[in-house]
Design an enzyme around this catalytic site. Sequence first.
Site, PDB file in Angstrom:
ATOM      1  N   GLU A  74      -7.313  62.293  -6.499  1.00 42.68           N
ATOM      2  CA  GLU A  74      -7.805  63.274  -7.463  1.00 42.68           C
ATOM      3  C   GLU A  74      -6.620  63.871  -8.214  1.00 42.68           C
ATOM      4  O   GLU A  74      -5.707  64.455  -7.616  1.00 42.68           O
ATOM      5  CB  GLU A  74      -8.580  64.391  -6.749  1.00 42.68           C
ATOM      6  CG  GLU A  74      -9.166  65.401  -7.729  1.00 42.68           C
ATOM      7  CD  GLU A  74     -10.032  66.437  -7.043  1.00 42.68           C
ATOM      8  OE1 GLU A  74     -10.261  67.502  -7.657  1.00 42.68           O
ATOM      9  OE2 GLU A  74     -10.479  66.194  -5.914  1.00 42.68           O
ATOM     10  N   ASP A  98      12.599  52.741  12.828  1.00 43.81           N
ATOM     11  CA  ASP A  98      12.903  53.267  11.500  1.00 43.81           C
ATOM     12  C   ASP A  98      12.629  54.771  11.450  1.00 43.81           C
ATOM     13  O   ASP A  98      13.402  55.554  10.889  1.00 43.81           O
ATOM     14  CB  ASP A  98      12.080  52.534  10.449  1.00 43.81           C
ATOM     15  CG  ASP A  98      12.549  52.817   9.020  1.00 43.81           C
ATOM     16  OD1 ASP A  98      13.741  53.140   8.847  1.00 43.81           O
ATOM     17  OD2 ASP A  98      11.740  52.693   8.090  1.00 43.81           O
TER      18      ASP A  98
END
Length: 212
Positions: A74, A98
Amino acid sequence: MEAQEFINLVAGSARQTYLTHHVLPSITIAQAILESGWGKKVPIDSATGRSSYNLFGIKGTGTAGSVTVVTKEEVNGQIVTQTAQFKAYYNYQQSLDDHADFLQKPLYKKVIMAATPEEAAEALQKAGYATDSKYAEKLTTLIRTYDLTQYDQFAPEEPSGYPAWKVDLGTRALKEGLLTSPEWLSKLDEPMPVWAVLAVALRLLDKQRQMP
């Protein structure tokens, strides 16, 4: 996927990550649950259906490239279609490593030094890891509800029956994505079944194809 099934899926990798990055497994597992919605929100390439194994929704390019995800957002009161590139890995171990690498920044020093998962959760929130004011509370609730502190317990180290060079090879293969589970590190002298050999060969082929 059932809750315990997901926990079992990432717990071994979280414990392996602790050995190299010193992030408590209980915190790693709880964050993976919260960030990925029990694995249901792991980015999947919209065109190919390829999983990114990205448990933390990190954008960019990972060890296995990236996946393109088409989403509806949106914007200014209107629903628009957007595309985003998310890091892709060859397995969950690489995703957890990571993420743990990210937490090595000085900003998160207290997370690494925390003696308890509660302290680590509070340190994450105070360092601004998430905007959710109840982030630490949610992590702590998950840890207590699913007894995740059990994965913080390690038996006294026993002398390894493998020479250092074998352990180094196994550890590197795990981080490179050629092995998908830390369980293989306890089977370094065992012959690999045909399916495992084929899996490693296909991962090597995938890596080669992604080279420029």
